[in-house]
Each structure stands twice: as structure tokens, then as C-alpha cells.
Design an enzyme around this catalytic site. Structure first.
Site, PDB file in Angstrom:
ATOM      1  N   LYS A  49      39.328  34.028  39.837  1.00  0.00           N
ATOM      2  CA  LYS A  49      38.598  33.602  41.020  1.00  0.00           C
ATOM      3  C   LYS A  49      39.474  32.996  42.115  1.00  0.00           C
ATOM      4  CE  LYS A  49      34.996  34.305  41.467  1.00  0.00           C
ATOM      5  NZ  LYS A  49      33.947  35.347  41.632  1.00  0.00           N
TER       6      LYS A  49
HETATM    7  N1  PMP Z   1      35.180  35.534  34.057  1.00  0.00           N
HETATM    8  C1  PMP Z   1      35.097  34.246  34.419  1.00  0.00           C
HETATM    9  C2  PMP Z   1      35.621  33.210  33.474  1.00  0.00           C
HETATM   10  C3  PMP Z   1      34.541  33.884  35.651  1.00  0.00           C
HETATM   11  O1  PMP Z   1      34.459  32.596  36.006  1.00  0.00           O
HETATM   12  C4  PMP Z   1      34.046  34.905  36.494  1.00  0.00           C
HETATM   13  C5  PMP Z   1      33.455  34.559  37.828  1.00  0.00           C
HETATM   14  N2  PMP Z   1      32.263  33.862  37.792  1.00  0.00           N
HETATM   15  C6  PMP Z   1      34.133  36.240  36.072  1.00  0.00           C
HETATM   16  C7  PMP Z   1      34.718  36.512  34.852  1.00  0.00           C
HETATM   17  C8  PMP Z   1      33.546  37.377  36.875  1.00  0.00           C
HETATM   18  O2  PMP Z   1      34.186  37.660  38.064  1.00  0.00           O
HETATM   19  P1  PMP Z   1      33.398  38.197  39.318  1.00  0.00           P
HETATM   20  O3  PMP Z   1      32.689  37.028  39.943  1.00  0.00           O
HETATM   21  O4  PMP Z   1      34.457  38.762  40.213  1.00  0.00           O
HETATM   22  O5  PMP Z   1      32.408  39.226  38.880  1.00  0.00           O
END
Ligand code: PMP
Length: 351
Positions: A49
Site C-alpha cells: 500500500k
Molecule cells: N494485502 C494487505 C495486507 C492489504 O492491506 C491490502 C490492502 N487493503 C491488500 C492486500 C489488497 O491490496 P489492494 O487494496 O490493492 O487490493
């Protein structure tokens, strides 16, 4: 990124991105495919992120909405807030985070250490006006000089992955990538990377990895976003709705993963390979293995190692917590050491 010269990182933000690809050797051998993970846990804020945080803040700066002394407000399950808090410190902004009160205490503690003001609010569905995302939006609108990062529907999030993660994967694999697999929270990673990869090679398979209790698996497989049976102990992934970031993304397949399979995967990678991953990475790796089985041996599958296990000690790596949820940690069946068959005396002599 732009400020990197001769491998020297000159600011927090220039340390974001350009993460290595790691070949997961156990899983690659198991499947006969090359399973590669983009090591996003090596970003300076510790997760995938960081990229979205930087792109969203830059976008608000470019539009003039965010100026020195301003405040960035966000609703986040944790990692986006951590990324935003770091970037805010580096660029001189205040940071206020709204967070559902179901998240790991480690994330709250880190955010406070980073100087963010954390407002934990009851975890209520998105349709409820007191949902953490909506509270963040309303508060930002009421505070002069504040912006709402709005990671779910601000497509600067997906652009981060279209402009950085996707091109990095393409370059690092020299274009040899058959499938990209990722779980989604906001959808930014999957949407941005898949758009870039599909532009390079139409037949790259894009696979959604979904935890239980999310509506996205049914959205991909039936066209309708209806919630699957949950809950799940995973954090930061799964969603009840299709965000603006995810909308319009071409997804070829979807794999639903149970928490038990995720727990087993994370413990096996830790105890047999030494890698310490969080729960969304466990979901991604299980789905990468399933994708390898569906495609057959000889393919190269790239997934995302979203964050490390450090933030999940009180939950995923806590046997009492797992037991409460009906989950079992995986333990290695170590063969008896040769010495164990010796008498105590013989063993002492052999030391
Ligand atoms: N894994 C973790 C640990 C996250 O915090 C997030 C984001 N909320 C994601 C995966 C997913 O990423 P995205 O928001 O780009 O879909």
C-alpha cells in the site's frame, strides 16, 4: 523511482517500489511451475500500500487540494494508513485515520507511533452511514485544508500499480509471465497490474484470489456480487462491493481460499522456507498454487507478497486466537534426529 541514483535511495518516497521478485522454491517444485512473488513487504512502510499512498497524495498535491500544513484523512484497515502516515511525515502533513475496530492491535499501535491520529470506529457494513470509509470522507469535507485519500474509489490507487508494479513485473520477468494472481481489498493492485500486463500480452491470465466472506469471487464467476459464507481472519482483502478501482478490470478466473488453507500455507512458508508472510499473502500463494494446477506445469505465475507477518502476532501467529476460530497452525513433522536413537551416554559422547 525518479530520485534513485546508482542504487542510493534519497527520500522515503524514492524507496517505494522497485521491489524484487522472489521465486517461491517449495511451491514451484510442488507444481512444476515458476511461482514468483513480488516482494512488496520490502517497501519502506512495509506493504504493497505504500505505492497507492504515494500516488494518491501526489494526485491531491497536483490538484492543489493538498498544500503544506494540510491534513490527509483516510478510512483504512491499516496498511494504507501506515503508508499514508509515512508519506505525510516525509512531506509535512497531518494524518487522521478512521479504522474498523476489528483490526489487529499491532496496526493501531504502529499508526500511533508514526504520529497518525487513529479513530477506531465500530465495524459496520458499507451501506451504513457510520462505516469507517464514509466517516473519513465526511470528516475530511468538514476540515479546512484536509483531503480524503479515498483509496477505494480514487483511481490514483490503481494508477500506482499501472505505472509502477505492472511495468516492474514485465521488466523483471522479461515478458515471460503467464498469469498474475492477487487478492483485492480496494482492487488497486489487481486492476492496475492487470491493465498494464494485458496491454503487453493479451493472453496473460488474470486471477482473483478471494477469502471467504467476500462477494468478489461470485462477481467474477457469476457476474453478481453476492457475499460468500464467512467470516475470515484475513485483513485488508475481500470486499462486499466492486470499487471504482476494480470496475472494468478484465479478470479471467477466480479462486476462493479457506482460512485453514491460508494458515497452513503461511506456517509452512515460515517453518520450512524461512519466509514470514501475512494472511493476504497466504491467500495469494494458495491461489497461485491452484492456478498452477489449472494451467499445468511449465508456466510462470506471479503473485504479490503484500506484507510480512510482523503485524499479525496477536492473531495469525497466536495459537489461542486460531483455536477460538476453529483453525489449526501447521507444525513440521520433524524426523527423529539420528542422535535420538542413541543412549544418553552415547549422545553425550557424540557431542
Ligand atoms: N494485502 C494487505 C495486507 C492489504 O492491506 C491490502 C490492502 N487493503 C491488500 C492486500 C489488497 O491490496 P489492494 O487494496 O490493492 O487490493
Amino acid at each position: 523511482m525518479t530520485e534513485k541514483t546508482d542504487g542510493i535511495i534519497t527520500s522515503f518516497e524514492s524507496g517505494i517500489g522497485n521491489t524484487p521478485l522472489i521465486r517461491l522454491s517449495r511451491l514451484s517444485e510442488l507444481t512444476g511451475c515458476d511461482i514468483l512473488g513480488k516482494a512488496e513487504f520490502l517497501n519502506p512502510g512495509g506493504s504493497v500500500k505504500d505505492r497507492a499512498a504515494l500516488w494518491m497524495i501526489r494526485e491531491h498535491e497536483k490538484s492543489g487540494a493538498l498544500a503544506p500544513g494540510g491534513t490527509v484523512v483516510e478510512g483504512t484497515a491499516g496498511n494504507t494508513g501506515i503508508g499514508i502516515a509515512h508519506v505525510c511525515n516525509a512531506r509535512g502533513y497531518d494524518c487522521i485515520i478512521y479504522m474498523p475496530d476489528t483490526q489487529s492491535p499491532e496496526k493501531v499501535a504502529i499508526l500511533r507511533t508514526l504520529g497518525a491520529e487513529v479513530r477506531e470506529v465500530p465495524a459496520v457494513p458499507y451501506r451504513d452511514e457510520m462505516n469507517y470509509q464514509k466517516q473519513a470522507g465526511r470528516f475530511a469535507a468538514s476540515l479546512p485544508g484536509a483531503v480524503w485519500a479515498n483509496q477505494f474509489d480514487n483511481t490514483a490507487n490503481r494508477l500506482a500499480h499501472y505505472e509502477s508494479t505492472g511495468p516492474e513485473i514485465w521488466r523483471q520477468t522479461e515478458g515471460k509471465v503467464d498469469a498474475f494472481v492477487a487478492a483485492t481489498g480496494t482492487g488497486g493492485t489487481l486492476a492496475g497490474v492487470s491493465r498494464f500486463l494485458k496491454e503487453q500480452r493479451r493472453d496473460v491470465q488474470i486471477v482473483l484470489a478471494d477469502p471467504m466472506g467476500s462477494a468478489l469471487h461470485s462477481w467474477v464467476t457469476t457476474g453478481e456480487a453476492s457475499m460468500s459464507k464467512g467470516p475470515s481472519i484475513t485483513e485488508g482483502i475481500g470486499n462486499s462491493r466492486v470499487t471504482d478501482n476494480l470496475a472494468g478490470t478484465e479478470i479471467d478466473d477466480s479462486v476462493q481460499i479457506t482460512d485453514q488453507d491460508m494458515v497452513t500455507m503461511v506456517y509452512q512458508e515460515l517453518l520450512t522456507e524461512g519466509w514470514f508472510f501475512g494472511s493476504s499473502t497466504g491467500i495469494n500463494l494458495c491461489a497461485a498454487v491452484e492456478t498452477a494446477k489449472r494451467l499445468g506445469p511449465g508456466h510462470r505465475i506471479v503473485t504479490v507478497l503484500c506484507d510480512s507477518g510482523h503485524k499479525y502476532q496477536s492473531r495469525l501467529f497466536n495459537e489461542a486466537f486460531l483455536a477460538e476460530k476453529g483453525l489449526r497452525p501447521w507444525k513440521p513433522q520433524r524426523p527423529l534426529k539420528t542422535g535420538a536413537r542413541f543412549s544418553t551416554k552415547a549422545r553425550a559422547a557424540s557431542r
